[in-house]
Design an enzyme around this catalytic site. Structure first.
Site, PDB file in Angstrom:
ATOM      1  N   TYR A 273       0.692  -1.484  -0.175  1.00 28.41           N
ATOM      2  CA  TYR A 273      -0.445  -0.223  -0.011  1.00 28.41           C
ATOM      3  C   TYR A 273       1.045   1.239  -0.132  1.00 28.41           C
ATOM      4  CZ  TYR A 273      -3.661  -2.746   1.800  1.00 28.41           C
ATOM      5  OH  TYR A 273      -4.417  -3.823   1.770  1.00 28.41           O
TER       6      TYR A 273
ATOM      7  N   GLY B  15     -16.658   2.358  -0.174  1.00 31.71           N
ATOM      8  CA  GLY B  15     -17.643   3.624  -0.078  1.00 31.71           C
ATOM      9  C   GLY B  15     -18.547   4.171  -0.872  1.00 31.71           C
TER      10      GLY B  15
ATOM     11  N   HIS C 127      -0.400 -11.870   1.040  1.00 28.95           N
ATOM     12  CA  HIS C 127      -1.267 -10.726  -0.094  1.00 28.95           C
ATOM     13  C   HIS C 127      -1.318 -11.648  -1.227  1.00 28.95           C
ATOM     14  CE1 HIS C 127      -2.251  -6.466  -0.419  1.00 28.95           C
ATOM     15  NE2 HIS C 127      -3.616  -7.193  -0.467  1.00 28.95           N
TER      16      HIS C 127
ATOM     17  N   SER D  71     -13.122  -4.900   2.228  1.00 29.30           N
ATOM     18  CA  SER D  71     -14.530  -3.654   1.637  1.00 29.30           C
ATOM     19  C   SER D  71     -15.267  -4.085   2.082  1.00 29.30           C
ATOM     20  CB  SER D  71     -14.375  -4.708   0.036  1.00 29.30           C
ATOM     21  OG  SER D  71     -13.918  -4.357  -0.383  1.00 29.30           O
ATOM     22  N   PRO D  72     -15.745  -3.765   3.481  1.00 22.03           N
ATOM     23  CA  PRO D  72     -17.175  -3.740   4.089  1.00 22.03           C
ATOM     24  C   PRO D  72     -17.825  -2.450   3.850  1.00 22.03           C
ATOM     25  CG  PRO D  72     -15.015  -2.859   5.468  1.00 22.03           C
ATOM     26  CD  PRO D  72     -14.452  -3.397   3.989  1.00 22.03           C
ATOM     27  N   LEU D  73     -17.692  -1.682   3.235  1.00 21.08           N
ATOM     28  CA  LEU D  73     -18.653  -0.644   3.150  1.00 21.08           C
ATOM     29  C   LEU D  73     -17.934  -0.289   1.460  1.00 21.08           C
ATOM     30  CD1 LEU D  73     -17.386   2.087   4.888  1.00 21.08           C
ATOM     31  CD2 LEU D  73     -19.036   0.551   5.888  1.00 21.08           C
ATOM     32  N   GLY D  74     -17.687  -1.229   0.767  1.00 19.47           N
ATOM     33  CA  GLY D  74     -18.343  -1.339  -0.570  1.00 19.47           C
ATOM     34  C   GLY D  74     -17.155  -0.318  -1.514  1.00 19.47           C
TER      35      GLY D  74
ATOM     36  N   SER E  99     -20.933   4.347   1.613  1.00 22.02           N
ATOM     37  CA  SER E  99     -22.057   5.992   2.422  1.00 22.02           C
ATOM     38  C   SER E  99     -22.646   6.300   1.986  1.00 22.02           C
ATOM     39  CB  SER E  99     -20.133   6.070   2.906  1.00 22.02           C
ATOM     40  OG  SER E  99     -20.398   7.090   0.590  1.00 22.02           O
TER      41      SER E  99
END
Length: 329
Positions: free
Chosen positions: A64, A217, A134, A212-215, A220
């Site tokens: 990252y 973003g 990874h 990716s729990p929020l796809g 939101s």
């Protein structure tokens, strides 16, 4: 809200924070694989805000920002190392100066040793709590060699436990049969429930780290009415087969329709949409540890405060099931 990471005995907050965005720009195989430029000082303030709000778990990867995420996280946690748990990943070779990473994982024993040494230096620590492979997949002979190597590293104390970042179901049994195998990191959210993986992780006694729990973003709710404008350095402006949420900057319309149908349920108890989406994951599995990303203190605090209300209720989960899977009994 607390969780124990599998059989490791390591206790963490039920929510961790994903540090991919705070790495800033880097390319993978010549294509931007990041959320664009980032303010390091704001990232550090956000980490401090999260810790003060009860977050004790941070998930990053050496690739990252081509090492930058680890460096910034190390700065942010200086003097607080014993109060937090750090997960990082290895597998993609990169050059820190050019911020270019290779698209094919490298997983030789020599490379793993070097990757661990470099991660420890960037993070400013002498041990990694959770070290994750990874790589989406590996040849069968390679899998056993890599797991053997990680078990060896666990015995030295340089890592406390290990796991695998992949959505492959067979990874569950491969990880759990090792004494220090502790976690599977996989994609799951309201759009991609991954119910079978959640159940497999629970049955195996692993921790389910939720990528990716929020796809990216999308959950939101901020991309519903106004078309987003992403920099050409943003991963959401690219076209990747694995990115089901955005394609060349355009959000997935079907997902947006589902989100609108779920809005009232997710926000019924004073939660924001973000907090409702995270609460859904906790209701899915007692082993789930969502890892939402963040770019600033406001986002870090909103994520952290989702723990105040805990999981959605049984009745709320049933209402949601009827909307997203009406064909299921």
């Amino acid at each position: 809200m607390k969780r124990i990471l599998g059989k490791s005995g390591i206790e963490v907050s039920a929510l961790g924070l994903g540090c991919w965005p705070m790495g800033g720009f880097f390319s993978l195989g010549g294509v931007p694989d990041c959320y664009g430029e980032v303010d390091d000082e704001e990232s550090i303030r956000a980490v401090h805000t999260a810790v003060e709000a009860g977050v004790t778990f941070f998930d990053t990867a050496d690739v990252y920002g081509a090492g930058h995420s680890e460096r910034v996280l190390g700065r942010a946690l200086k003097g607080r190392r014993e109060d937090v748990v750090i997960a990082t990943k290895f597998g993609f070779p990169f050059d820190e100066e050019s911020r270019k990473a290779e698209a094919e994982p490298r997983l030789s024993n020599e490379y793993i040793e070097k990757a661990l040494k470099d991660s420890l230096a960037r993070l400013g620590t002498d041990y990694i709590d959770l070290y994750l492979i990874h790589a989406w997949s590996m040849a069968s002979d390679q899998i056993f060699r890599v797991l053997d190597k990680l078990e060896e590293l666990s015995e030295t104390g340089r890592i406390r436990a290990f796991g695998w970042s992949t959505d492959l179901p067979e990874a569950v049994s491969l990880v759990t049969e090792r004494p220090h195998g502790t976690a599977l990191e996989f994609e799951s959210n309201l759009f991609v429930p991954a119910g079978d993986l959640h159940q497999a992780v629970i049955q195996a006694g692993l921790a389910g780290l939720i990528r990716s729990p929020l796809g990216m973003g999308l959950l939101s709710g901020k991309y519903g009415k106004n078309p987003p404008v992403f920099s050409d350095k943003d991963v959401r402006a690219q076209s990747f087969d694995w990115n089901r949420y955005f394609c060349r900057g355009v959000p997935n319309g079907e997902f947006l329709k589902k989100l609108e149908a779920l809005r009232d349920i997710l926000t019924a108890d004073g939660r924001t949409l973000v907090q409702g989406a995270l609460a859904w994951l906790w209701a899915q599995s007692p082993a789930a540890v969502p890892l939402p990303g963040f770019r600033n203190s406001r986002q870090a605090l909103e994520n952290a405060r989702s723990m105040e209300k805990g999981p959605l209720s049984v009745s709320q989960m049933e209402q949601i099931r009827r909307i997203i899977s009406p064909e299921s009994p």
